[in-house]
Design an enzyme around this catalytic site. Structure first.
Site, short mmCIF file in Angstrom:
data_model
loop_
_atom_site.label_atom_id
_atom_site.label_comp_id
_atom_site.label_asym_id
_atom_site.label_seq_id
_atom_site.Cartn_x
_atom_site.Cartn_y
_atom_site.Cartn_z
N HIS A 1 0.86 -1.24 -0.04
CA HIS A 1 -0.12 -0.14 0.00
C HIS A 1 0.61 1.26 0.11
O HIS A 1 0.71 2.13 -0.97
CB HIS A 1 -0.86 0.02 1.14
CG HIS A 1 -1.81 1.38 1.17
ND1 HIS A 1 -3.15 1.24 0.91
CD2 HIS A 1 -1.51 2.41 1.78
CE1 HIS A 1 -3.64 2.30 1.28
NE2 HIS A 1 -2.62 3.15 1.76
N GLU A 2 1.57 1.34 0.92
CA GLU A 2 2.70 2.42 1.19
C GLU A 2 3.48 2.68 -0.28
O GLU A 2 3.75 3.74 -0.53
CB GLU A 2 3.53 2.46 2.32
CG GLU A 2 2.70 2.51 3.60
CD GLU A 2 1.39 3.65 3.67
OE1 GLU A 2 1.92 4.73 2.96
OE2 GLU A 2 0.53 3.38 4.27
N HIS B 1 1.48 4.23 -2.83
CA HIS B 1 1.78 6.01 -2.72
C HIS B 1 3.26 6.37 -3.01
O HIS B 1 2.97 7.42 -3.62
CB HIS B 1 1.63 6.24 -1.01
CG HIS B 1 0.22 6.31 -0.65
ND1 HIS B 1 -0.78 6.85 -1.41
CD2 HIS B 1 -0.13 5.59 0.62
CE1 HIS B 1 -1.79 6.73 -0.55
NE2 HIS B 1 -1.46 5.98 0.22
N HIS C 1 3.19 6.73 -6.80
CA HIS C 1 2.52 7.75 -7.14
C HIS C 1 3.40 9.05 -6.99
O HIS C 1 3.32 9.93 -7.81
CB HIS C 1 1.31 8.13 -6.39
CG HIS C 1 0.27 8.97 -6.68
ND1 HIS C 1 -0.88 9.42 -5.95
CD2 HIS C 1 -0.06 9.24 -8.06
CE1 HIS C 1 -1.95 9.99 -6.86
NE2 HIS C 1 -1.40 10.07 -7.93
#
Ligand SMILES: [Zn+2]
Length: 464
Positions: free
Chosen positions: A250-251, A254, A257
């Site tokens: 998940h991190e 990010h 991104h």
């Protein structure tokens, strides 16, 4: 007290009277007609927000907030939440019946109540979904998982990660990699700071030491992921739970991104988009972590080198459907309550918070065995945080990530090059330079649908 501190007691204590007492004290927080009662405070905040919205020409606070979000109107948010509500509530009723069967089999002469949920859902879990977390961990060393997430982005976009050892960072636990594109060009710097320390804030997050901009030449980003995984003990490597693995992916989403971003203006780079969209690039990456094909590529036993057995993967995937009726119902009830509070108009009388909440929950048919995840008098996300008319964002992002990953699955190739290229170009590179809905549609070819999420969460009627 924090809610997580009450769960062990509700799960373990056989004193039903004390479970009731603790649970009731929890859900009555801020609602005891004393000096810390929040009923009128909450109602006044909601009314003042409605008045402010009206002054600015909006019908309600929700209309004002949503104008800049991916979903643009309260009607769109209600439509999404109500589509999910019915299957979630149906599943929750099945879970109540499963627990009641355990009570009856044990000769307990009572009907399942809200304060029984943790103890009896745990009994159902052990019987139907039992997964031995300890058996899983030896396959999930931090280095294995990092190799897994690096390999995933290598197969998707051709990225490579080269660890750098001659840079001094702020702590010896932090590690640093140079991220290069398929053609070998420099994309950014990624720092991973994974272990818990006494002076580190709890949780997991991504942030940037330097952002990206093409305004005055090319400035590439420096991004960090901070987590709180258990540090290695003795000579063994750091071993993660599957929950940790999901957090890491998940991190890292990010971080991607923040690293793949390629826009002119720094203020519109990376993760700068609306709240109901920016979790999407993080959450979609989680799906690759639980793909059997990918798990098998990185999850090898740290002592024997054995690849994770299929049986363990099956159990892991099945366990992810446990108690989803409850989790979704309590969350959606709170999201709908948030929307109800923020669609009142400036003309309406100051509400009696208890009566307002009860009407809101009765209207949707919430069952007595479940309370909204937060009741009005302690719903700090919406009354003290930034989530007013925004608590729905979590599930909206989940609809996007499930629908987005389903596009890959539908091609039979979770690394489908065409889709991977679109995902990068329209989502990870664009920051907030275009409307989030347009970005999603350019990647997916259409707006998101809820079916994939219902399947992922076992709310499509397929769970037993
Ligand atoms: Zn996130």
């Amino acid at each position: 007290p924090h809610r997580s501190s009450m769960y062990p007691f509700l799960t373990e204590s056989n004193r039903r009277d004390l479970r009731e007492q603790l649970y009731t004290a929890y859900v009555q927080r801020g609602d005891n007609d004393n000096e810390t009662d929040n009923k009128e405070v909450a109602a006044r905040i909601a009314k003042l927000r409605a008045e402010r919205a009206q002054l600015m020409g909006y019908e309600s606070h929700a209309h004002f907030v949503l104008e800049e979000r991916m979903l643009k109107t309260p009607a769109e948010v209600y439509d999404l939440l109500m589509q999910l509500w019915k299957p979630a509530l149906e599943r929750a009723k099945v879970e109540v019946a499963d627990m009641q069967a355990v009570v009856d089999a044990e000769g307990g002469d009572f009907e399942i109540a809200a304060w029984d949920w943790w103890q009896y859902s745990e009994k159902v879990r052990v019987a139907k979904y039992d997964l031995d977390e300890a058996a899983l961990k030896p396959y999930l060393s931090l280095d294995n998982v990092l190799n897994g997430v690096f390999a995933t982005t290598n197969k998707l976009w051709g990225l490579t990660f080269t660890e750098i050892f001659d840079i001094n960072l702020y702590h010896p636990d932090a590690r640093v990699w140079e991220v290069k594109d398929k053609d070998g060009s420099h994309l950014g710097i990624f720092i991973g700071d994974y272990f818990t320390r006494s002076n580190k804030r709890g949780g997991a997050w991504m942030s940037s030491f330097r952002g990206q901009s093409n305004l005055d030449g090319s400035q590439r980003p420096i991004v960090v992921n901070v987590c709180n995984f258990p540090a290695p003990v003795g000579d063994d490597p750091a071993l993660l739970s599957f929950g940790n693995v999901t957090t890491l992916f998940h991190e890292f989403g990010h971080a991607m991104h923040g690293i793949l971003t390629n826009v002119t203006y720094g203020s519109m780079a990376g993760t700068s988009g609306p709240r109901d969209f920016t979790e999407f690039p993080a959450q979609i990456l989680e799906h690759w972590a639980s793909e059997p094909e990918i798990l098998k590529s990185f999850a090898t036993h740290y002592q024997t080198g054995e690849v994770i057995p299929d049986e363990l993967i099956d159990k892991l995937l099945k366990a992810s459907k446990f108690n989803q009726g409850f989790a979704n119902t309590e969350y959606l009830a709170a999201s709908l309550l948030d929307m109800d509070w923020h669609t009142i108009t400036a003309e309406e009388e100051l509400k009696d918070a208890d009566a307002f909440e009860e009407a809101s929950l009765t209207k949707i048919g919430l069952i007595g065995e479940i309370a909204p995840r937060y009741r009005s008098t302690y719903f700090s996300h919406i009354f003290a945080g930034g989530y007013a008319s925004g608590y729905y964002s979590y599930v909206h992002s989940a609809v996007l990530d499930s629908d987005g990953f389903a596009a890959f699955k539908a091609t039979g190739d979770v690394f489908n090059p065409e889709l991977a290229a679109k995902l990068r170009m329209h989502v990870y590179e664009k920051g907030s330079t275009e409307e989030a809905m347009e970005l999603y549609k350019q990647f997916r070819g259409r707006e998101a649908e809820i079916d994939a999420l219902l399947k992922v969460r076992g709310l499509d009627g397929s769970s037993d």
